[in-house]
Design an enzyme around this catalytic site. Structure first.
Site, PDB file in Angstrom:
ATOM      1  N   ARG A 113     -20.087  30.046   3.842  1.00  0.00           N
ATOM      2  CA  ARG A 113     -21.120  30.734   4.632  1.00  0.00           C
ATOM      3  C   ARG A 113     -21.571  29.912   5.833  1.00  0.00           C
ATOM      4  NH1 ARG A 113     -24.385  31.379  -0.224  1.00  0.00           N
ATOM      5  NH2 ARG A 113     -22.507  30.650  -1.239  1.00  0.00           N
ATOM      6  N   GLU A 165     -26.289  22.503  -7.283  1.00  0.00           N
ATOM      7  CA  GLU A 165     -27.321  23.119  -8.120  1.00  0.00           C
ATOM      8  C   GLU A 165     -26.650  23.774  -9.339  1.00  0.00           C
ATOM      9  OE1 GLU A 165     -29.383  26.197  -6.003  1.00  0.00           O
ATOM     10  OE2 GLU A 165     -31.031  26.302  -7.430  1.00  0.00           O
TER      11      GLU A 165
HETATM   12  P1  AMP Z   1     -27.064  22.006  -2.523  1.00  0.00           P
HETATM   13  O1  AMP Z   1     -25.851  21.154  -2.405  1.00  0.00           O
HETATM   14  O2  AMP Z   1     -27.683  21.943  -3.878  1.00  0.00           O
HETATM   15  O3  AMP Z   1     -28.059  21.749  -1.413  1.00  0.00           O
HETATM   16  O4  AMP Z   1     -26.577  23.514  -2.402  1.00  0.00           O
HETATM   17  C1  AMP Z   1     -26.299  24.072  -1.171  1.00  0.00           C
HETATM   18  C2  AMP Z   1     -25.019  24.860  -1.187  1.00  0.00           C
HETATM   19  O5  AMP Z   1     -24.900  25.693  -2.332  1.00  0.00           O
HETATM   20  C3  AMP Z   1     -24.968  25.758   0.019  1.00  0.00           C
HETATM   21  O6  AMP Z   1     -23.662  25.667   0.564  1.00  0.00           O
HETATM   22  C4  AMP Z   1     -25.265  27.129  -0.511  1.00  0.00           C
HETATM   23  O7  AMP Z   1     -24.371  28.064   0.030  1.00  0.00           O
HETATM   24  C5  AMP Z   1     -25.110  27.051  -2.016  1.00  0.00           C
HETATM   25  N1  AMP Z   1     -26.311  27.460  -2.759  1.00  0.00           N
HETATM   26  C6  AMP Z   1     -27.077  26.670  -3.547  1.00  0.00           C
HETATM   27  N2  AMP Z   1     -28.082  27.345  -4.108  1.00  0.00           N
HETATM   28  C7  AMP Z   1     -27.976  28.604  -3.641  1.00  0.00           C
HETATM   29  C8  AMP Z   1     -28.747  29.796  -3.835  1.00  0.00           C
HETATM   30  N3  AMP Z   1     -29.830  29.816  -4.619  1.00  0.00           N
HETATM   31  N4  AMP Z   1     -28.358  30.911  -3.179  1.00  0.00           N
HETATM   32  C9  AMP Z   1     -27.275  30.898  -2.373  1.00  0.00           C
HETATM   33  N5  AMP Z   1     -26.511  29.814  -2.160  1.00  0.00           N
HETATM   34  C10 AMP Z   1     -26.847  28.687  -2.790  1.00  0.00           C
END
Ligand code: AMP
Length: 171
Positions: A59, A96
């Site tokens: 995305r 996450e």
């Molecule tokens: P993080 O590495 O934990 O900051 O997660 C960010 C990445 O995971 C991004 O590339 C997002 O596209 C995806 N992501 C994490 N949590 C979500 C969520 N609740 N909704 C959509 N995409 C998420």
């Protein structure tokens, strides 16, 4: 139009239980909202000298390519492991909801290029921290980090201190 959150659909328990997925397809499907989002990013960065906008698969690509086009910068993809065909640097990280590895081509941009990093969402910050690590391996100068959405309660900013983070929607 400033409140872009009205164009984000929240989908509970996707892709796993207890995750509320922030779905950007309603925003992308609305030409006015999509246009305004890109305008907001461009307005924030247009006075910076940016050589390269990197987008994180998948995305992040959507926003990064449009911003790169408007800024007259190059677009460089940061991809999940195994997708880039030439020689790469790679960094593993925790998500996450799981683990992943990101890669960049070793010849993606010249040393000392000014780089803007772009993704759709900052959650725990693991993805962006790994991406920053990749840019640093190539000796790029990171001008900033641009995300459409930021989940404040996960404190992702703490994982990427010392960088200017610009987000359009804060939850
Ligand atoms: P993080 O590495 O934990 O900051 O997660 C960010 C990445 O995971 C991004 O590339 C997002 O596209 C995806 N992501 C994490 N949590 C979500 C969520 N609740 N909704 C959509 N995409 C998420």
């Amino acid at each position: 139009m400033k409140d872009f959150s009205q164009f984000i659909r929240e989908v509970p328990d996707f892709p796993k239980p207890d995750i509320v997925f922030k779905d950007i397809t309603p925003l992308l499907g609305n030409p006015t909202a999509f246009h305004k989002v890109i305008d907001e990013f461009v307005r924030h960065y247009k006075h910076e000298a940016i050589d390269v906008v990197t987008g994180i698969e998948a995305r992040g690509f959507i926003f990064a390519t449009a911003i790169a086009y408007r800024l007259g910068a190059a677009f460089v993809p940061i991809r999940k492991k195994g997708k880039l065909p030439a020689e790469t640097h790679e960094v593993a990280y925790d998500l996450e909801y799981g683990h992943d590895t990101v890669e960049i081509h070793k010849d993606a941009f010249p040393k000392h290029s000014s780089v803007l990093i772009c993704d759709d969402l900052l959650a725990t910050g693991g993805t962006l921290a790994a991406s920053i690590n990749l840019i640093e391996k190539l000796e790029g100068h990171i001008v900033g980090v641009a995300v459409l959405m930021e989940l404040l309660e996960l404190n992702g900013r703490e994982k990427i201190p010392n960088y200017d983070i610009f987000s359009l929607i804060k939850y």
